[in-house]
Structure formats: C-alpha cells, structure tokens
Write a protein that holds these residues in place. Structure first.
Motif, mmCIF file in Angstrom:
data_model
loop_
_atom_site.group_PDB
_atom_site.id
_atom_site.type_symbol
_atom_site.label_atom_id
_atom_site.label_comp_id
_atom_site.label_asym_id
_atom_site.label_seq_id
_atom_site.Cartn_x
_atom_site.Cartn_y
_atom_site.Cartn_z
ATOM 1 N N ASP A 206 20.971 3.229 -26.643
ATOM 2 C CA ASP A 206 19.969 2.471 -25.897
ATOM 3 C C ASP A 206 20.118 0.994 -26.202
ATOM 4 N N ILE A 207 20.422 0.219 -25.166
ATOM 5 C CA ILE A 207 20.566 -1.230 -25.301
ATOM 6 C C ILE A 207 19.168 -1.837 -25.417
ATOM 7 N N PRO A 208 18.954 -2.741 -26.394
ATOM 8 C CA PRO A 208 17.643 -3.385 -26.482
ATOM 9 C C PRO A 208 17.455 -4.385 -25.340
ATOM 10 N N ILE A 209 16.589 -4.027 -24.412
ATOM 11 C CA ILE A 209 16.335 -4.827 -23.216
ATOM 12 C C ILE A 209 14.868 -5.227 -23.195
ATOM 13 N N GLN A 210 14.594 -6.464 -22.809
ATOM 14 C CA GLN A 210 13.209 -6.900 -22.643
ATOM 15 C C GLN A 210 12.681 -6.351 -21.319
ATOM 16 N N GLY A 211 11.413 -6.047 -21.275
ATOM 17 C CA GLY A 211 10.820 -5.534 -20.047
ATOM 18 C C GLY A 211 10.623 -4.034 -20.125
ATOM 19 N N THR A 212 10.264 -3.442 -19.008
ATOM 20 C CA THR A 212 9.928 -2.020 -19.003
ATOM 21 C C THR A 212 11.100 -1.117 -18.619
ATOM 22 N N THR A 213 12.107 -1.627 -17.955
ATOM 23 C CA THR A 213 13.251 -0.812 -17.569
ATOM 24 C C THR A 213 14.251 -0.776 -18.712
ATOM 25 N N GLY A 214 14.710 0.408 -19.079
ATOM 26 C CA GLY A 214 15.672 0.558 -20.162
ATOM 27 C C GLY A 214 17.103 0.545 -19.662
ATOM 28 N N LEU A 215 18.039 0.411 -20.595
ATOM 29 C CA LEU A 215 19.466 0.466 -20.298
ATOM 30 C C LEU A 215 20.121 1.330 -21.354
ATOM 31 N N THR A 216 20.733 2.424 -20.932
ATOM 32 C CA THR A 216 21.383 3.365 -21.842
ATOM 33 C C THR A 216 22.843 3.514 -21.466
ATOM 34 N N LEU A 217 23.717 3.392 -22.468
ATOM 35 C CA LEU A 217 25.138 3.669 -22.280
ATOM 36 C C LEU A 217 25.364 5.130 -22.646
ATOM 37 N N ASP A 218 26.125 5.837 -21.826
ATOM 38 C CA ASP A 218 26.327 7.276 -22.011
ATOM 39 C C ASP A 218 27.805 7.599 -21.871
ATOM 40 N N ASP A 219 28.403 8.152 -22.962
ATOM 41 C CA ASP A 219 29.840 8.476 -22.914
ATOM 42 C C ASP A 219 30.122 9.937 -22.573
ATOM 43 N N THR B 6 0.853 -1.179 0.000
ATOM 44 C CA THR B 6 0.000 0.000 0.000
ATOM 45 C C THR B 6 0.891 1.233 0.000
ATOM 46 N N ILE B 7 0.482 2.224 -0.729
ATOM 47 C CA ILE B 7 1.244 3.472 -0.787
ATOM 48 C C ILE B 7 0.614 4.425 0.210
ATOM 49 N N SER B 8 1.426 4.891 1.157
ATOM 50 C CA SER B 8 0.886 5.700 2.241
ATOM 51 C C SER B 8 0.990 7.199 1.994
ATOM 52 N N LYS B 9 1.818 7.634 1.044
ATOM 53 C CA LYS B 9 1.985 9.057 0.792
ATOM 54 C C LYS B 9 1.637 9.375 -0.659
ATOM 55 N N VAL B 10 1.094 10.537 -0.876
ATOM 56 C CA VAL B 10 0.853 11.021 -2.226
ATOM 57 C C VAL B 10 2.168 11.639 -2.706
ATOM 58 N N THR B 11 2.593 11.263 -3.900
ATOM 59 C CA THR B 11 3.847 11.767 -4.441
ATOM 60 C C THR B 11 3.720 11.934 -5.949
ATOM 61 N N PRO B 12 4.404 12.906 -6.518
ATOM 62 C CA PRO B 12 4.366 13.071 -7.968
ATOM 63 C C PRO B 12 5.295 12.097 -8.704
ATOM 64 N N ILE B 13 6.047 11.310 -7.965
ATOM 65 C CA ILE B 13 6.974 10.347 -8.558
ATOM 66 C C ILE B 13 6.247 9.027 -8.770
ATOM 67 N N ILE B 14 6.328 8.503 -9.989
ATOM 68 C CA ILE B 14 5.695 7.221 -10.310
ATOM 69 C C ILE B 14 6.545 6.099 -9.747
ATOM 70 N N ASN B 15 5.936 5.140 -9.107
ATOM 71 C CA ASN B 15 6.637 4.017 -8.491
ATOM 72 C C ASN B 15 6.974 2.979 -9.574
ATOM 73 N N GLU B 16 7.903 3.353 -10.467
ATOM 74 C CA GLU B 16 8.289 2.493 -11.574
ATOM 75 C C GLU B 16 9.669 2.912 -12.069
ATOM 76 N N MET B 17 10.511 1.934 -12.405
ATOM 77 C CA MET B 17 11.842 2.234 -12.933
ATOM 78 C C MET B 17 11.741 2.638 -14.388
ATOM 79 N N GLY B 18 12.489 3.654 -14.777
ATOM 80 C CA GLY B 18 12.563 4.081 -16.166
ATOM 81 C C GLY B 18 13.775 3.448 -16.830
ATOM 82 N N THR B 19 14.839 4.215 -16.926
ATOM 83 C CA THR B 19 16.054 3.756 -17.598
ATOM 84 C C THR B 19 17.243 3.854 -16.660
ATOM 85 N N VAL B 20 18.082 2.836 -16.695
ATOM 86 C CA VAL B 20 19.346 2.849 -15.971
ATOM 87 C C VAL B 20 20.402 3.398 -16.932
ATOM 88 N N PHE B 21 21.136 4.413 -16.518
ATOM 89 C CA PHE B 21 22.224 4.957 -17.316
ATOM 90 C C PHE B 21 23.542 4.385 -16.818
#
Length: 129
Positions: A49-62, A2-17
C-alpha cells in the motif's frame, strides 16, 4: 448532484490497484516519484500500500500467488497524479528516467497534463490541480 437511483454501491473511490511484475522495483520507483521513504526489508509480496494523501488508496500488486496472471498494461492512463506546476513536474519525471509517452498538453491558462509510464509500462498522468 442528485442521485436518482438507489444502489448498494457507495459513490466513493476506494483503492486503485496497479498490477506489477516486480514489487520491490515498483515500490522503489513509486517512492522516488511520490517522495516518501520505504524500508524495502519490510516489503512482503503480493501487495504494498503506497502512502497516499486523501481518501483513495493506491496498492501495488504483483500477483505472487496467482500463476495465471498475465500483466497487460493499458495504453491509456490508469490514474492521474496532481501537480501544482506542470513544467516542474515534467522535468522531474523526465530526470527520474521515466519515459514520457505524451507531451504536455495545455487547455487554457490553468489546466495541463502529460503521460508517462511506470516500470511495468502502466501509463500514468500528471495533471494540474
């Protein structure tokens, strides 16, 4: 859960850099480890952007456009990659030439992991599903 606080942040991973020094070398390495083909002639700095299965992305950044960037890899895993067979994954990673920095550890019958490094010494974890 259960989420006890209201927050503008979505409880979901986006992309790992993952921060790298040599984008081409890193893309080659990750493509070999993750089993996908890449046309390096289409590679454009600063990110890939590395092609990854699932919803979380993987990006290499130089950081090609950031002259102040200084790469400092973590001594702890920055993410884990899922495997079905830890022993097979360990052999594969070792045979690929990647350095193992933590040997296989097992907890019970079904959970195990080990750590290894990418070309920039970023620590990654292989972990059973």
């Amino acid at each position: 859960m259960t989420i006890s606080k209201v927050t503008p942040i979505i409880n979901e991973m986006g992309t790992v850099f993952v921060h790298v020094k040599d984008l081409k070398k890193s893309v080659e390495w990750y493509s070999r480890i993750l089993g996908f083909e890449v046309d390096l002639s289409e590679l454009n700095s600063p990110v890939y952007d590395i092609p990854i299965q699932g919803t979380t992305g993987l990006t290499l950044d130089d950081h090609a456009f950031d002259n102040n960037f200084r790469h400092q890899p973590s001594s702890n895993p920055i993410f884990n990659l899922l495997v079905d067979d830890i022993d097979s994954a360990y052999r594969f990673i070792k045979e690929s030439g990647a350095e193992i920095v933590r040997e296989i550890e097992r907890i019970g019958e079904h959970f195990a992991w080990f750590n290894f490094v990418d070309p920039d010494r970023n620590v990654l974890m292989a972990c059973t599903c």
